[in-house]
Enzyme design. Structure first.
Site, PDB file in Angstrom:
ATOM      1  N   SER A  22      20.616  14.994  20.516  1.00 52.53           N
ATOM      2  CA  SER A  22      21.603  16.012  20.140  1.00 52.53           C
ATOM      3  C   SER A  22      22.698  15.354  19.317  1.00 52.53           C
ATOM      4  O   SER A  22      22.954  14.153  19.462  1.00 52.53           O
ATOM      5  CB  SER A  22      22.230  16.630  21.399  1.00 52.53           C
ATOM      6  OG  SER A  22      23.284  17.500  21.046  1.00 52.53           O
TER       7      SER A  22
ATOM      8  N   TYR B  35      26.889  16.624  29.646  1.00 50.33           N
ATOM      9  CA  TYR B  35      25.606  16.825  28.931  1.00 50.33           C
ATOM     10  C   TYR B  35      25.551  15.866  27.747  1.00 50.33           C
ATOM     11  O   TYR B  35      24.527  15.218  27.490  1.00 50.33           O
ATOM     12  CB  TYR B  35      25.492  18.280  28.464  1.00 50.33           C
ATOM     13  CG  TYR B  35      24.453  18.504  27.383  1.00 50.33           C
ATOM     14  CD1 TYR B  35      23.093  18.551  27.688  1.00 50.33           C
ATOM     15  CD2 TYR B  35      24.826  18.668  26.044  1.00 50.33           C
ATOM     16  CE1 TYR B  35      22.146  18.753  26.706  1.00 50.33           C
ATOM     17  CE2 TYR B  35      23.881  18.879  25.048  1.00 50.33           C
ATOM     18  CZ  TYR B  35      22.544  18.919  25.391  1.00 50.33           C
ATOM     19  OH  TYR B  35      21.600  19.116  24.400  1.00 50.33           O
TER      20      TYR B  35
HETATM   21  N1  LIG Z   1      19.903  24.706  21.391  1.00 52.89           N
HETATM   22  C1  LIG Z   1      20.768  23.797  20.964  1.00 52.89           C
HETATM   23  O1  LIG Z   1      21.839  24.121  20.422  1.00 52.89           O
HETATM   24  C2  LIG Z   1      20.456  22.329  21.118  1.00 52.89           C
HETATM   25  C3  LIG Z   1      21.224  21.406  20.403  1.00 52.89           C
HETATM   26  C4  LIG Z   1      20.950  20.055  20.516  1.00 52.89           C
HETATM   27  C5  LIG Z   1      19.918  19.628  21.312  1.00 52.89           C
HETATM   28  N2  LIG Z   1      19.174  20.545  22.020  1.00 52.89           N
HETATM   29  C6  LIG Z   1      18.108  20.028  22.865  1.00 52.89           C
HETATM   30  O2  LIG Z   1      16.886  20.606  22.461  1.00 52.89           O
HETATM   31  C7  LIG Z   1      15.959  20.517  23.543  1.00 52.89           C
HETATM   32  C8  LIG Z   1      15.224  21.846  23.666  1.00 52.89           C
HETATM   33  O3  LIG Z   1      16.155  22.842  24.040  1.00 52.89           O
HETATM   34  P1  LIG Z   1      16.148  24.309  23.404  1.00 52.89           P
HETATM   35  O4  LIG Z   1      17.415  24.457  22.640  1.00 52.89           O
HETATM   36  O5  LIG Z   1      14.876  24.584  22.720  1.00 52.89           O
HETATM   37  O6  LIG Z   1      16.344  25.195  24.735  1.00 52.89           O
HETATM   38  P2  LIG Z   1      15.289  25.941  25.674  1.00 52.89           P
HETATM   39  O7  LIG Z   1      14.640  27.055  24.950  1.00 52.89           O
HETATM   40  O8  LIG Z   1      16.054  26.249  26.913  1.00 52.89           O
HETATM   41  O9  LIG Z   1      14.171  24.844  25.944  1.00 52.89           O
HETATM   42  C9  LIG Z   1      14.173  23.927  26.989  1.00 52.89           C
HETATM   43  C10 LIG Z   1      12.797  23.937  27.633  1.00 52.89           C
HETATM   44  O10 LIG Z   1      12.731  22.859  28.551  1.00 52.89           O
HETATM   45  C11 LIG Z   1      12.089  23.308  29.725  1.00 52.89           C
HETATM   46  N3  LIG Z   1      12.579  22.472  30.823  1.00 52.89           N
HETATM   47  C12 LIG Z   1      13.822  22.367  31.334  1.00 52.89           C
HETATM   48  N4  LIG Z   1      13.856  21.464  32.307  1.00 52.89           N
HETATM   49  C13 LIG Z   1      12.593  20.963  32.406  1.00 52.89           C
HETATM   50  C14 LIG Z   1      11.973  19.996  33.223  1.00 52.89           C
HETATM   51  N5  LIG Z   1      12.655  19.326  34.176  1.00 52.89           N
HETATM   52  N6  LIG Z   1      10.657  19.731  33.036  1.00 52.89           N
HETATM   53  C15 LIG Z   1       9.931  20.396  32.100  1.00 52.89           C
HETATM   54  N7  LIG Z   1      10.464  21.328  31.298  1.00 52.89           N
HETATM   55  C16 LIG Z   1      11.780  21.605  31.456  1.00 52.89           C
HETATM   56  C17 LIG Z   1      12.464  24.785  29.868  1.00 52.89           C
HETATM   57  O11 LIG Z   1      11.456  25.531  30.565  1.00 52.89           O
HETATM   58  P3  LIG Z   1      11.492  25.687  32.163  1.00 52.89           P
HETATM   59  O12 LIG Z   1      12.891  26.082  32.515  1.00 52.89           O
HETATM   60  O13 LIG Z   1      10.468  26.741  32.451  1.00 52.89           O
HETATM   61  O14 LIG Z   1      11.101  24.357  32.714  1.00 52.89           O
HETATM   62  C18 LIG Z   1      12.498  25.223  28.409  1.00 52.89           C
HETATM   63  O15 LIG Z   1      11.231  25.720  27.981  1.00 52.89           O
HETATM   64  C19 LIG Z   1      16.762  20.113  24.779  1.00 52.89           C
HETATM   65  O16 LIG Z   1      16.560  18.745  25.031  1.00 52.89           O
HETATM   66  C20 LIG Z   1      18.196  20.365  24.342  1.00 52.89           C
HETATM   67  O17 LIG Z   1      19.109  19.530  25.021  1.00 52.89           O
HETATM   68  C21 LIG Z   1      19.421  21.883  21.939  1.00 52.89           C
END
Ligand SMILES: NC(=O)c1ccc[n+]([C@@H]2O[C@H](COP(=O)([O-])OP(=O)(O)OC[C@H]3O[C@@H](n4cnc5c(N)ncnc54)[C@H](OP(=O)(O)O)[C@@H]3O)[C@@H](O)[C@H]2O)c1
Length: 239
Positions: A144, A156
């Site tokens: 991130s 975080y």
């Molecule tokens: N959205 C943003 O603004 C942003 C910015 C920078 C970085 N990121 C990073 O991008 C990555 C993906 O996030 P996203 O934005 O696409 O959000 P998201 O749609 O909430 O995706 C996260 C996924 O991870 C799964 N997950 C959570 N905990 C888990 C675990 N312990 N084991 C296996 N799966 C798990 C969730 O499914 P379940 O709950 O069903 O397990 C969900 O499908 C994350 O690492 C996040 O920190 C996001």
């Protein structure tokens, strides 16, 4: 690896947390390109819905399990190898934020966040490295911008600083085996990540597909090219 009908030459990617958001967008891109993909997640319903949305494609394997549990990560890698016969890329994407601060937040949520965001990628690397050595594959870590800038009280963000460190420490070990490491560090992206806050953050946001483009770009460089760190913000995000 021999190119037989049981182990065809089509690349295989394992994506943690691939049932929604960025992980799902990467999975879609790769499936559209004819590749084979395994996605993990804790929620079986979410994985089922994702597969159904895509029409249950033959090249998609869904695996229920937590990236924070060693045995479940090992099982996910084994299931992928059993189904597809090889592993070319792992994407340590699963992660979430408690969206609170170190001085005023609720520590009850921090254990799972630290285990998922920090331990999870390390477990995935450990479980997949032998298979990746065979294919001279790639490790993609989704970090991130919060792992590059300081923000007041952001615990975080501290987990993502750890991911930034893990990426380069890993690269320095695995490059000798021909395995590449890419850290993709997104700014704000419109995904379910923000659901816990009740609304999207103010300002411009990227789409999950735009981040997926960066992931796929890093994965499809010519042999011998190792793209290491990609920070992608929406235009207008100052920090
Ligand atoms: N959205 C943003 O603004 C942003 C910015 C920078 C970085 N990121 C990073 O991008 C990555 C993906 O996030 P996203 O934005 O696409 O959000 P998201 O749609 O909430 O995706 C996260 C996924 O991870 C799964 N997950 C959570 N905990 C888990 C675990 N312990 N084991 C296996 N799966 C798990 C969730 O499914 P379940 O709950 O069903 O397990 C969900 O499908 C994350 O690492 C996040 O920190 C996001």
């Amino acid at each position: 690896m021999t190119d037989t009908p049981d182990t065809p030459d089509t690349p295989v990617t394992l994506i943690t947390g691939g049932g929604s958001g960025i992980g799902a967008a990467v999975a879609r891109r790769l499936l559209d390109a004819g590749q084979r993909v395994a996605v993990t997640g804790r929620g079986e319903a979410r994985l089922r819905a994702f597969s159904a949305e895509l029409g249950h494609p033959e090249g998609l394997l869904t695996i229920q399990g937590s990236t924070a549990e060693h045995a479940q990560v090992v099982a996910a890698v084994e299931a992928t190898l059993k189904e597809f016969g090889r592993l070319d890329t792992v994407v340590a994407n699963a992660g979430f934020a408690t969206h609170d601060s170190v001085a005023e937040g609720d520590p009850a949520g921090w254990t799972e966040m630290v285990l998922t965001n920090v331990l999870g990628p390390a477990l995935l690397i450990r479980a997949s490295i032998d298979a990746l050595k065979e294919t001279r594959g790639r490790i993609v870590l989704v970090g991130s911008v919060a792992g590059f800038v300081n923000t007041p009280g952001n615990i975080y963000g501290a987990t993502k600083w750890a991911v930034t460190g893990l990426a380069e420490n890993t690269r320095r070990e695995v490059t000798q085996w021909g395995v590449g490491v890419t850290l993709i560090a997104p700014g704000r992206v419109e995904t379910p990540f923000w659901e816990a806050t009740g609304s999207l953050p103010p300002g411009e946001l990227l789409t999950a597909d735009q981040i997926a483009d960066s992931v796929v770009w890093a994965m499809t460089q010519p042999a011998g090219v190792d793209v290491n760190t990609v920070v992608v913000r929406p235009l207008g995000q100052p920090n």
